[in-house]
Design a protein around this motif. Structure first.
Motif, short mmCIF file in Angstrom:
data_model
loop_
_atom_site.label_atom_id
_atom_site.label_comp_id
_atom_site.label_asym_id
_atom_site.label_seq_id
_atom_site.Cartn_x
_atom_site.Cartn_y
_atom_site.Cartn_z
N ASN A 222 0.83 -1.21 0.00
CA ASN A 222 0.00 0.00 0.00
C ASN A 222 0.86 1.26 0.00
O ASN A 222 0.49 2.27 -0.61
N ASP A 223 2.02 1.22 0.66
CA ASP A 223 2.95 2.35 0.57
C ASP A 223 3.44 2.53 -0.86
O ASP A 223 3.53 3.66 -1.36
N ALA A 224 3.78 1.42 -1.52
CA ALA A 224 4.25 1.50 -2.90
C ALA A 224 3.17 2.06 -3.82
O ALA A 224 3.45 2.91 -4.68
N LEU A 225 1.94 1.60 -3.64
CA LEU A 225 0.83 2.10 -4.48
C LEU A 225 0.57 3.57 -4.20
O LEU A 225 0.26 4.35 -5.12
N ALA A 226 0.69 3.98 -2.92
CA ALA A 226 0.48 5.39 -2.57
C ALA A 226 1.57 6.26 -3.20
O ALA A 226 1.29 7.39 -3.65
N LEU A 227 2.80 5.75 -3.24
CA LEU A 227 3.89 6.50 -3.88
C LEU A 227 3.64 6.66 -5.37
O LEU A 227 3.80 7.75 -5.92
N LEU A 228 3.24 5.58 -6.03
CA LEU A 228 2.93 5.68 -7.46
C LEU A 228 1.78 6.63 -7.72
O LEU A 228 1.79 7.38 -8.71
N ASP A 229 0.79 6.62 -6.83
CA ASP A 229 -0.36 7.50 -6.98
C ASP A 229 0.02 8.96 -6.79
O ASP A 229 -0.61 9.85 -7.37
N GLY A 230 1.04 9.22 -5.97
CA GLY A 230 1.44 10.59 -5.69
C GLY A 230 2.41 11.17 -6.70
O GLY A 230 2.80 12.34 -6.58
N LEU A 231 2.83 10.39 -7.69
CA LEU A 231 3.76 10.86 -8.71
C LEU A 231 3.06 10.94 -10.07
O LEU A 231 2.09 10.22 -10.32
N ASP A 232 3.56 11.79 -10.92
CA ASP A 232 3.03 11.89 -12.29
C ASP A 232 3.71 10.80 -13.13
O ASP A 232 4.67 11.07 -13.86
N VAL A 233 3.20 9.59 -12.98
CA VAL A 233 3.85 8.44 -13.60
C VAL A 233 3.88 8.56 -15.12
O VAL A 233 4.88 8.21 -15.76
N GLU A 234 2.83 9.07 -15.71
CA GLU A 234 2.77 9.17 -17.17
C GLU A 234 3.86 10.09 -17.71
O GLU A 234 4.54 9.76 -18.68
N THR A 235 4.05 11.24 -17.05
CA THR A 235 5.07 12.18 -17.50
C THR A 235 6.48 11.61 -17.29
O THR A 235 7.35 11.73 -18.15
N ILE A 236 6.68 10.98 -16.14
CA ILE A 236 8.00 10.40 -15.83
C ILE A 236 8.33 9.30 -16.82
O ILE A 236 9.46 9.20 -17.32
N THR A 237 7.35 8.46 -17.13
CA THR A 237 7.57 7.36 -18.07
C THR A 237 7.88 7.89 -19.47
O THR A 237 8.76 7.36 -20.16
N ALA A 238 7.18 8.94 -19.87
CA ALA A 238 7.41 9.51 -21.20
C ALA A 238 8.81 10.11 -21.32
O ALA A 238 9.42 10.07 -22.39
N ALA A 239 9.33 10.65 -20.21
CA ALA A 239 10.66 11.27 -20.23
C ALA A 239 11.76 10.22 -20.30
O ALA A 239 12.86 10.49 -20.79
N GLY A 240 11.48 9.01 -19.83
CA GLY A 240 12.46 7.92 -19.90
C GLY A 240 13.60 8.10 -18.92
O GLY A 240 13.54 8.92 -18.00
N GLY A 241 14.64 7.32 -19.11
CA GLY A 241 15.81 7.39 -18.25
C GLY A 241 15.65 6.61 -16.96
O GLY A 241 14.72 5.82 -16.78
N LYS A 242 16.55 6.86 -16.02
CA LYS A 242 16.56 6.13 -14.76
C LYS A 242 15.29 6.35 -13.93
O LYS A 242 14.80 5.41 -13.29
#
Length: 529
Positions: A222-242
């Motif tokens: 649930n902590d991991a899911l909350a972290l993913l929910d609190g980040l702009d995953v789509e933008t981060i994924t599109a930018a690529g990299g580490k």
């Protein structure tokens, strides 16, 4: 940095001049001392230094010779440089004078990176394979034996709890702004155990208590899911990299090993360790490409799989590849078929391909048939539904009519999904007890290349087939033994870096084998004496 070149002017303390006669005949040390410039000319590495500016690099022939010796003896970078400094055989092989100090170990890392990012990352292997072709050692030898072996990874296997904590910490390091999100949203672990994500230690709980373990897994997921929910995953994924890699791996480890807790529908946030193992499970966040592997039912390893194509009479490996140890794309048959058809040392004409039953898939047989090659691979055993009863080969397959006929003479049409359903026809069949235990009667699922597999099983009964297989197939084990002797564990993380290492390792082994066969250089070029 510009490409360095070796001076033809010998130092007064040149080891080869002073003590070259002490090097063993037929050794890799003596061969490199005499032929390294011919084997690894400056032009071979010219593309690695396109700018033409800067200080000169270490000469390519020296680096290539060190890589060959390092790969052959299984040494680390530091150990290889120490050998170059203190071992006279290494100095002679690389053209160093007695009093010369070896270069910095980091130079090997720099060269490996340049080679890896070039268009020919395995050029050392290719050069040695060119020598094999030039000698004619495999010319006219139209058999190739395929095999694979598991190589241990360079990291420790991590359990689910360790992976989740490590990956949350990694996201905090590599994703901008994630550290603050962790502090605000990932509070369940600290509330449960008093330990937050600033610690790498395992949380203190009653590990022998199943409920306590489930509560910990629930908090971490649930902590991991909350972290993913609190980040702009789509933008981060599109930018690529580490940052994108860290986010993707967190999402993976948060779901691969868990399932809803007992009496949970999966929506209430209650989790437990799943009662099964994910097919392509990531076993470590340190090396996400390492995998569980089962070479046999009893033998289990973690790591990577090394695939080889070997000319069985000489033991020379003509194609190699390192892959993940699991997954359909990395199976022995899939990789073996890809490698053997791409082998540049095979002449046109009839070819015999040898392998164990792992290579007897329908797709592999189809590939070899398309090339007009003979598959001398151990066929998959047929497993009848009833011990000692009728197997699939006892059913007559008519591809023209699209039907399958059972031993009792009942014929059924093969469906679009390649099934023959006998169903109620089995109820009164006198052969039922020898055919099926299914209450609804027997259903046979046919492989798309079922006919090829049937024909291959019949060919495998031939005495000549079996004699050739027994004579030549075991020889590949010799090459596998050379590969793994002292090098069962890969030195790096990830498929690409270890694949390059494997090619260098095989290049060194091939060179040693060529010398054992009598490799020499004369007026007409490379020959086997």
């Amino acid at each position: 940095m510009v490409q360095g070149e070796w001076s033809p002017q010998r130092d007064v303390l040149d080891v080869e001049s002073l003590a070259g006669h002490l090097l063993a005949e037929g050794s890799v040390f003596r061969f490199l001392a005499e032929h390294r410039q011919r084997l690894f000319p400056d032009a071979l590495f010219a593309d690695l230094f396109p700018s033409g500016r800067g200080r000169p690099s270490i000469p390519g022939e020296v680096i290539a010779s060190v890589i060959v010796l390092q790969s052959l003896h299984g040494l680390s970078d530091r150990e290889a440089v120490e050998a170059l400094t203190f071992d006279l055989r290494w100095k002679a092989a690389c053209g160093f004078p007695i009093d010369a100090k070896g270069f910095d170990a980091s130079s090997l890392t720099v060269w490996r990176r340049r080679l890896a990012s070039s268009g020919r990352p395995q050029r050392i292997f290719e050069v040695v394979r060119d020598v094999i072709a030039a000698t004619g050692a495999v010319k006219g030898r139209q058999r190739r034996a395929l095999d694979s072996t598991i190589l241990d990874d360079a990291v420790a296997r991590q359990d689910t709890v360790t992976q989740l904590i490590a990956q949350v910490r990694r996201v905090g390091r590599e994703v901008p702004g994630a550290h603050q999100v962790i502090g605000e949203r990932c509070t369940r672990l600290a509330a449960l155990t008093g330990q937050g994500y600033d610690s790498t230690a395992k949380p203190r709980i009653a590990w022998d208590d199943a409920q306590a373990r489930d509560e910990l897994v629930t908090a971490l997921v649930n902590d991991a899911l909350a972290l993913l929910d609190g980040l702009d995953v789509e933008t981060i994924t599109a930018a690529g990299g580490k940052p994108a890699e860290a986010i993707a791996l967190l999402a993976l480890v948060a779901g691969q090993d868990v399932e809803p807790a007992e009496d949970s529908d999966g929506t209430d946030g209650q989790w437990r360790i799943a009662r099964r193992v994910a097919p392509d499970r990531v076993i470590s966040t340190v090396d996400p490409e390492a995998r569980h592997a089962h070479k046999t039912v009893e033998r289990r390893q973690d790591g990577f799989k090394a695939h080889v194509v070997v000319e069985p009479d000489t033991g020379l490996a003509t194609m190699v590849e390192l892959t993940k140890a699991a997954g359909p794309d990395n199976s022995d048959a899939t990789v073996g078929a890809r490698l053997v058809v791409a082998d540049p040392t095979i002449d046109t004409g009839a070819v015999e391909v040898l392998g164990d039953s792992a290579y007897a898939t329908g797709d592999m047989l189809h590939t070899l048939e398309g090339k007009g090659w003979a598959a001398l691979v151990k066929p998959w055993p047929t497993r009848p539904a009833v011990a000692g009863g009728f197997g699939n080969d006892d059913f007559t397959h008519d591809p023209a009519a699209g039907t399958l006929t059972c031993p009792a003479g009942i014929t059924k049409t093969i469906t679009k999904t390649r099934k023959a359903v006998f169903g109620i026809a089995c109820r009164a069949c006198p052969f039922r007890q020898r055919c099926t235990t299914a209450a609804k009667g027997r259903t046979i699922q046919l492989h798309p290349h079922d006919l090829l597999q049937r024909q291959h099983r019949q060919r495998a009964l031939d005495a000549d087939f079996q004699a050739t297989y027994r004579q030549h197939r075991p020889m590949v084990e010799r090459t596998i033994a050379w590969l793994t002797r002292g090098s069962r564990k890969v030195p790096y993380r990830g498929v690409d870096r270890n694949n390059n290492w494997l090619h260098n390792r095989i290049a060194a082994i091939n060179l040693r084998r060529l010398l054992a066969l009598g490799l020499t250089h004369g007026p007409t070029g490379w020959t086997i004496a």
